[in-house]
Motif scaffolding. Structure first.
Motif, short mmCIF file in Angstrom:
data_model
loop_
_atom_site.label_atom_id
_atom_site.label_comp_id
_atom_site.label_asym_id
_atom_site.label_seq_id
_atom_site.Cartn_x
_atom_site.Cartn_y
_atom_site.Cartn_z
N LEU A 113 -79.10 4.01 -11.63
CA LEU A 113 -80.26 4.14 -10.76
C LEU A 113 -79.81 4.13 -9.31
O LEU A 113 -79.37 3.13 -8.78
N THR A 114 -79.90 5.28 -8.65
CA THR A 114 -79.60 5.30 -7.23
C THR A 114 -80.91 5.19 -6.46
O THR A 114 -81.98 5.31 -7.02
N ILE A 115 -80.77 4.98 -5.14
CA ILE A 115 -81.97 4.74 -4.37
C ILE A 115 -82.82 5.99 -4.29
O ILE A 115 -84.05 5.95 -4.24
N LYS A 116 -82.16 7.13 -4.34
CA LYS A 116 -82.91 8.38 -4.30
C LYS A 116 -83.73 8.52 -5.56
O LYS A 116 -84.91 8.87 -5.52
N LYS A 117 -83.08 8.24 -6.67
CA LYS A 117 -83.78 8.35 -7.94
C LYS A 117 -84.96 7.40 -7.96
O LYS A 117 -86.03 7.71 -8.47
N TYR A 118 -84.76 6.22 -7.39
CA TYR A 118 -85.82 5.22 -7.42
C TYR A 118 -87.02 5.70 -6.63
O TYR A 118 -88.17 5.59 -7.06
N MET A 119 -86.74 6.26 -5.44
CA MET A 119 -87.84 6.71 -4.59
C MET A 119 -88.59 7.87 -5.23
O MET A 119 -89.78 8.05 -5.00
N ASN A 120 -87.87 8.65 -6.03
CA ASN A 120 -88.51 9.80 -6.66
C ASN A 120 -89.09 9.48 -8.01
O ASN A 120 -89.51 10.37 -8.74
N TYR A 121 -89.09 8.21 -8.37
CA TYR A 121 -89.63 7.79 -9.66
C TYR A 121 -88.90 8.41 -10.83
O TYR A 121 -89.45 8.53 -11.91
N ASP A 122 -87.65 8.77 -10.59
CA ASP A 122 -86.86 9.34 -11.67
C ASP A 122 -85.93 8.24 -12.18
O ASP A 122 -84.75 8.19 -11.85
N TRP A 123 -86.51 7.34 -12.99
CA TRP A 123 -85.77 6.12 -13.25
C TRP A 123 -84.87 6.18 -14.45
O TRP A 123 -83.98 5.37 -14.60
N GLY A 124 -85.10 7.07 -15.36
CA GLY A 124 -84.26 7.07 -16.54
C GLY A 124 -84.78 6.12 -17.59
O GLY A 124 -85.90 5.65 -17.55
N THR A 125 -83.89 5.80 -18.51
CA THR A 125 -84.33 5.00 -19.65
C THR A 125 -84.25 3.52 -19.35
O THR A 125 -83.39 3.06 -18.60
N PHE A 126 -85.11 2.80 -20.01
CA PHE A 126 -85.16 1.34 -19.87
C PHE A 126 -84.24 0.73 -20.92
O PHE A 126 -84.35 1.03 -22.09
N GLY A 127 -83.31 -0.09 -20.48
CA GLY A 127 -82.43 -0.67 -21.49
C GLY A 127 -81.48 -1.67 -20.88
O GLY A 127 -81.42 -1.84 -19.66
N PHE A 128 -80.73 -2.31 -21.74
CA PHE A 128 -79.80 -3.33 -21.28
C PHE A 128 -78.44 -2.73 -20.93
O PHE A 128 -77.46 -3.46 -20.82
N ASP A 129 -78.40 -1.40 -20.74
CA ASP A 129 -77.11 -0.73 -20.53
C ASP A 129 -76.27 -1.39 -19.45
O ASP A 129 -75.07 -1.61 -19.62
N ASN A 130 -76.92 -1.70 -18.34
CA ASN A 130 -76.16 -2.26 -17.23
C ASN A 130 -75.48 -3.56 -17.61
O ASN A 130 -74.33 -3.80 -17.30
#
Lengths: 315, 313
Positions: B46-63
Motif C-alpha cells: 500500500l503506497t500513499i498514492k494507492k491509499y489516496m485513490n482508494y486502490d487498497w488491494g486485498t485485506f490480509g495478514f500478508d504484511n
C-alpha cells in the motif's frame, strides 16, 4: 562508646593531641587521594565533552581549503585562523534574507511552544488533580499509555491529516498543536507539583470567595513556578532545535515557511543544495544556532535545577 | 435537582472544558491515526498514492507474515534489543553518577555543570556533522588521526577504523553507543534536582549514626531517587527502542550489511524509495514495535511498587 564513633577525626584534630604528637592518621592521606582522584574524575569527562564543542568553534575559523583538505596530525586547530567563513555566511544578501525569514518563522514556532505548551499542560494537570470529573482516571491512564506508541506509527497518518487540511508547507502543524494539551509527560510532572501543595491553601481561598480562574492562575500557578519555568525552557530548546518536524511538513518548494534549521539544511547541508560541503561555513551556522540556547541555558541553569525538585513547596 | 448533583454536573463541565484541548489532540492526533495505521497495516503493497485513490488491494495478514519471514526484520529486531539492553543501563548509570558529583556544591561546580551539558547544546543538524567528522572512517577523521598520533595504531600499516560503516557488527554498535556517551550531561538538571530534593536531615542522621559513605549512597540516596530513576528508565527504554531515522545521518546506508539498521530504521526505509513507499508494511512493522514496547513497559511498571512516594499520591 556512644559519643565518639570516629576516632580518626578525634586524633587528627591538633586541638586534642598532646603537644609532642602530631599524628596524621591514614584517613588524611586517604582523603587527599580521594580528592585528587575526584578532581581527575571531574576533569577527564570534561575533556571528552568539550571535544564536539571545540570542533564546532575551531572549525568555523578554518579557511575553506583547510576544512576540505586533509591535514597532518590532529587537524583540530587551523593553521591559519580566518574569519572568511563568517564573512561568507553573513556578507551575502541572499543568505541574510534567508536567515531572517528562518528566524522569523522559528521565533513564531518558539513563542507558540513556550506559551502554549506550559499553559495547556497546566490547565489539564489542574483539571486532573483538583477537579473530580467523571472518567478522570480512565482518561488519564489512557493518555499516559500513549507514550508507549512509537512516533513512527503516528507519523504517516498525522501527515495525511495535515495534508488533507492543507496545512503542509506552512508552519501551522508546528504551532497550532502546541495549544492542545501539551504532552502527557509534562502534565504528569505538573500534577506531581500541584499535589504537593497543601489542600488547606485551596480551601482558604475558596472560603475567601475566590472563583476557579483566580485560584488556578492566582494561587496555584505562582506556587509551581519552578516547574513551569523548567517546562518553558525545555520547550524553547525543543522548538528551537526541532528539525524532523519542519522537515516532514515543509518541502523545499516553500521557502517562505522555512525555519532557521530548515533554511540552513536546505541551503547548505542537503545533497540538493547549491552550496554544499563548505564545512567551515556549516560550523558558522552551528555556532549561530547555538548561541541563543547557550545564553538561555546559562541564565536559567539555576531555575532548571530548582524547577524539578518534587515537593519544592515543602521548604 | 439536589445541590450535590448540581455541583457534580458543574464539576464535570468545568473539568471537561479544561481538558478539552487535550482530549481533542488525543483523539485527532493519537487515537485516530492509531486506528488508521492499524487499518493500513493489513493491506499489502500500500503506497500513499494507492491509499489516496482508494486502490487498497486485498485485506490480509500478508504484511505481518512477510515481516516474520524476513531475515532483515529479525536482524534489525536483534540489533534494536542489543542496543537498548546495552546503552540504556550504561548511559543511565553514567549520567546518574556524573550528576551525583555535579550535585555537590564545590567551588566551580557551576562551570562543570555547563561543561557537562555542552554537547547537548549543540544544535542537532550541526552536531551530526561534527560526530561524523570525529568518527570518520578514513585516516583523517578525528579519532583515527588521534589514534595514529598517539601511536596506538601505525600509519599506514594498520587500516583506519571505519566506525559506523564497519564490517563487524560489534564495532559499528559500539561506535554508535559511544556516541551516546557525549550526552550523559543531558539529563543532569533532572538528576541534580532529584539529589537536591533529598532532605539534608537524612544525611545528617546517617552521619551521626556513623554509616559508611557507600552504604549511605545505596540505602538513602538511591531509594530517595527512585521516583526519578523510574521516570528516566521508562523514558530511556521507550526512546532507545525507537532509534531509527537518526542513524542515516551518520551512515548513509544504515551501516554495512545493515549493521546499524535498527527496527526504527527498517520502518523508515519502508516508507522511502528503498522499501517501495510501502506504508502498509511500515505500519505493520510499527505495530509490532508498539506491541514490544507496550509489553516491556507493562513489565517495567510492575517495578513501580518499589518506588517511594512522599506524601499522598
Amino acid at each position: 562508646m556512644r559519643g565518639i564513633t570516629n576516632m580518626d577525626s578525634y586524633i587528627s584534630n591538633p586541638h586534642f593531641q598532646p603537644k609532642e604528637m602530631h599524628i596524621k592518621p591514614h584517613s588524611v592521606y586517604k582523603e587527599f587521594a580521594m580528592k585528587a582522584f575526584r578532581i581527575f574524575l571531574y576533569c577527564l569527562p570534561v575533556i571528552i565533552f568539550i571535544f564536539p564543542f571545540m570542533v564546532l568553534i575551531t572549525r568555523s575559523f578554518f579557511s575553506y581549503e583547510e576544512s576540505v583538505g586533509y591535514t597532518e596530525g590532529l587537524g583540530l586547530f587551523p593553521k591559519v585562523w580566518t574569519l572568511e567563513s563568517y564573512k561568507e555566511a553573513f556578507g551575502n544578501e541572499e543568505i541574510r534574507n534567508g536567515l531572517l525569514t528562518g528566524l522569523k518563522n522559528t521565533m513564531i514556532i518558539v513563542v507558540c511552544n513556550v506559551i502554549g505548551v506550559p499553559l495547556t499542560a497546566f490547565m489539564s494537570a489542574y483539571a486532573f488533580t483538583k477537579i473530580k470529573f467523571k472518567f478522570r482516571k480512565v482518561i488519564f491512564t489512557v493518555a499516559l499509555g500513549t507514550i508507549m506508541i512509537p512516533g513512527i506509527l503516528l507519523m504517516i497518518p498525522v501527515y495525511q491529516i495535515f495534508w488533507k487540511m492543507g496545512w503542509t508547507n506552512t508552519i501551522l502543524p508546528l504551532t497550532i498543536p502546541c495549544f492542545f494539551g501539551g504532552g502527557i509527560l509534562n502534565i504528569f510532572m505538573i500534577m506531581q507539583f500541584i499535589r504537593s501543595i497543601p489542600k488547606e491553601i485551596d480551601e482558604a481561598a475558596i472560603l475567601d470567595g475566590a472563583n476557579l480562574p483566580t485560584r488556578m492562575f492566582g494561587l496555584t500557578l505562582p506556587l509551581i513556578k519552578p516547574i513551569i519555568i523548567y517546562l518553558m525552557v525545555t520547550c524553547f530548546f525543543g522548538a528551537w532545535n526541532d528539525f524532523a518536524g519542519p522537515l516532514m511538513y515543509i518541502k523545499s518548494t516553500a521557502p517562505e515557511s522555512f525555519t532557521l534549521n530548515l533554511y540552513i539544511y536546505y541551503e547548505y547541508l542537503s545533497e540538493t543544495s547549491l552550496v554544499t560541503m563548505r564545512p567551515n561555513v556549516q560550523m558558522v551556522f552551528g555556532v549561530l544556532m547555538m548561541i541563543p540556547m547557550f545564553v538561555i541555558f546559562v541564565i536559567f541553569q539555576k531555575h532548571l535545577v530548582a524547577g524539578l525538585t518534587f515537593g519544592a513547596v515543602k521548604e | 435537582m439536589t445541590r450535590k448533583t448540581k455541583n457534580k454536573i458543574k464539576e464535570n463541565i468545568v473539568g471537561y472544558t479544561l481538558i478539552f484541548p487535550l482530549l481533542l489532540s488525543l483523539t485527532v492526533f493519537t487515537i485516530y491515526p492509531l486506528l488508521l495505521a492499524l487499518f493500513q497495516s493489513f493491506f499489502k503493497d500500500l503506497t500513499i498514492k494507492k491509499y489516496m485513490n482508494y486502490d487498497w488491494g486485498t485485506f490480509g495478514f500478508d504484511n505481518y507474515i512477510h515481516a516474520f519471514q524476513d531475515e532483515s526484520f529479525w536482524k534489525s529486531l536483534r540489533l534494536t534489543f542489543t542496543y537498548t539492553a546495552i546503552s540504556v543501563p550504561l548511559i543511565l548509570t553514567l549520567s546518574f553518577v556524573a550528576a551525583y558529583f555535579l550535585s555537590k556544591e564545590f567551588k566551580g561546580v557551576k562551570v562543570f555543570r555547563i561543561l557537562y551539558y555542552l554537547p547537548c547544546l549543540i544544535p542537532g543538524i550541526v552536531s551530526a556533522i561534527i560526530y561524523k567528522y570525529m568518527y570518520a572512517g578514513d585516516a583523517y577523521g578525528f579519532f583515527n588521526s588521534l589514534f595514529y598520533t598517539l601511536g596506538i595504531r601505525n600509519f599506514p600499516a594498520d587500516a583506519a577504523i571505519a566506525f559506523f560503516d564497519s564490517e563487524q557488527e560489534a564495532v559499528a554498535m559500539i561506535s554508535f553507543i559511544s556516541m551516546g556517551l557525549f550526552g550523559i550531561g543531558g539529563s543532569s538538571p533532572f538528576w541534580i534536582a532529584g539529589f537536591k530534593s533529598i532532605p539534608k536531615s537524612y544525611y545528617e542522621a546517617a552521619e551521626i549514626d556513623g554509616i559508611s559513605r557507600p552504604r549511605i549512597f545505596f540505602k538513602i540516596t538511591i531509594p530517595m531517587m527512585s521516583k526519578y530513576i523510574f521516570f528516566q528508565v521508562i523514558s530511556a527504554f521507550i526512546a532507545a527502542f525507537q532509534v531509527g531515522q537518526g542513524v542515516l545521518q551518520f551512515s548513509a546506508t544504515g551501516g554495512k550489511n545493515g549493521n546499524l539498521t535498527f527496527l526504527g530504521l527498517t520502518i523508515y526505509n519502508s516508507t522511502q524509495s528503498v522499501g517501495g513507499y510501502n506504508f502498509g508494511y511500515a505500519s505493520a512493522l510499527s505495530y509490532i514495535l508498539f506491541v514490544i514496547i507496550a509489553g516491556l513497559s507493562i513489565i517495567l511498571f510492575r517495578y513501580n511498587k518499589f518506588v517511594y512516594y512522599e506524601g499522598d499520591n
